[in-house]
Design an enzyme around this catalytic site. Sequence first.
Site, mmCIF file in Angstrom:
data_model
loop_
_atom_site.group_PDB
_atom_site.id
_atom_site.type_symbol
_atom_site.label_atom_id
_atom_site.label_comp_id
_atom_site.label_asym_id
_atom_site.label_seq_id
_atom_site.Cartn_x
_atom_site.Cartn_y
_atom_site.Cartn_z
ATOM 1 N N GLN A 143 31.115 1.515 52.205
ATOM 2 C CA GLN A 143 31.011 -0.621 52.236
ATOM 3 C C GLN A 143 30.232 -0.880 53.627
ATOM 4 O O GLN A 143 29.715 -2.097 53.368
ATOM 5 C CB GLN A 143 30.855 -1.221 51.057
ATOM 6 C CG GLN A 143 32.228 -1.713 51.244
ATOM 7 C CD GLN A 143 33.250 -2.661 50.424
ATOM 8 O OE1 GLN A 143 33.706 -2.230 49.536
ATOM 9 N NE2 GLN A 143 33.085 -3.945 50.321
ATOM 10 N N CYS A 149 31.713 -4.120 47.077
ATOM 11 C CA CYS A 149 31.798 -3.345 46.418
ATOM 12 C C CYS A 149 31.206 -3.266 45.524
ATOM 13 O O CYS A 149 31.417 -2.162 44.569
ATOM 14 C CB CYS A 149 33.518 -3.830 46.466
ATOM 15 S SG CYS A 149 34.302 -5.255 45.480
ATOM 16 N N HIS A 284 38.579 -7.323 44.311
ATOM 17 C CA HIS A 284 38.066 -5.163 44.839
ATOM 18 C C HIS A 284 37.444 -5.262 43.843
ATOM 19 O O HIS A 284 37.816 -4.616 42.978
ATOM 20 C CB HIS A 284 39.012 -5.104 45.786
ATOM 21 C CG HIS A 284 38.143 -4.058 46.650
ATOM 22 N ND1 HIS A 284 36.948 -4.278 47.239
ATOM 23 C CD2 HIS A 284 38.715 -2.814 46.718
ATOM 24 C CE1 HIS A 284 36.797 -3.006 48.003
ATOM 25 N NE2 HIS A 284 37.641 -1.646 46.957
ATOM 26 N N ASN A 305 37.452 4.500 45.788
ATOM 27 C CA ASN A 305 36.909 3.340 46.579
ATOM 28 C C ASN A 305 35.657 3.806 47.174
ATOM 29 O O ASN A 305 35.681 4.604 47.931
ATOM 30 C CB ASN A 305 38.437 2.699 47.518
ATOM 31 C CG ASN A 305 38.046 1.628 48.481
ATOM 32 O OD1 ASN A 305 37.497 0.860 47.505
ATOM 33 N ND2 ASN A 305 39.077 1.386 48.738
#
Length: 341
Positions: A143, A149, A284, A305
Amino acid sequence: MAFEKNLVVLALFIVLGTLASQATSRTLSEASFAAKHEQWMTKYDRVYEDNAEKERRFAIFKKNLQFVEKFNSEGNKTYKLGLNEHSDLSDEEFLRQRTGYKRATESTSSANISFRYKDLSPTDVPPSIDWREKGAVTPIKNQLRCGCCWAFSAVAAVEGINQIQTGELISLSEQQLLDCTSSYGNKGCDGGFMTSSFQYIQQNGGIATEENYPYQGAQGICSANQPAVQITGYEQVPANSEEDLLKAVSRQPVSIIIDGSGAEFMNYQSGVFSPTDCGTKTTHAVTVVGYGMTEDGIKYWLLKNQWGESWGENGYMKILRDAGAPEGVCGLAQYASYPTA
């Protein structure tokens, strides 16, 4: 008298020698940190605009490195920390640039109250699953310095259910969500949430491919694009229930919220994450793409992630499962959702 004078001189020499040794040690230590910083800069192609910026970043890097080395030297943990491409960022910078979840308001988070997997029995849920192995997970993305996110988490979940339904894995566009969902309550690089992203994809008729609408790392102007994947809507997993989350993940990748604000989370490298500095703040968004158990009998969730492959286990994290608290480690079971197809 002369003997006492000699003793004083000797003591003075000892003190001076000790101070010199300490100074030399500090100099060598500083040189070692500086050398590691140079190596790190080379590895990640980091270039600073001037010496003042380099000195400031070196101070942050040194602090992060000392934290990592101290943690790992203490041992007796189920996970290790390590340097990554974010190691010259302060905690505040990291949280602002690399996270970005903003909890939805009541008007934008009202999902279908049904939970389609609620009636699954324990025999219906396999002891482990890894959606990567089943071809439902695209490669790790990044990102960059944009707090979106939420877009990556939503897209990963849509990519997963689409592959499960069609057998075709298509990398989809986070940039489209970044550019086009302001009217759904998202704020670009300043945060957003997945449920409104699912709403947009459903009501927009789908989402474009990453190839046709590539990621730029900043919010731009929404542009029309041919949808490549459609969804019928989304549902939410009952809050604070790892049992229900397990049912959902056994059937598809699931978007979750987690507290990613701690230094240990930022510097996670390998093993099953069971942190000492993790709370339940919803900072997150990531995607649960599996679960399992280590050879030592430690249950874990497998998280995808979007901080690049230098973070964690090539971009992934194993985090402790069924630790006892209903909200899960780092609050991972508080707000989970998934698209429907």
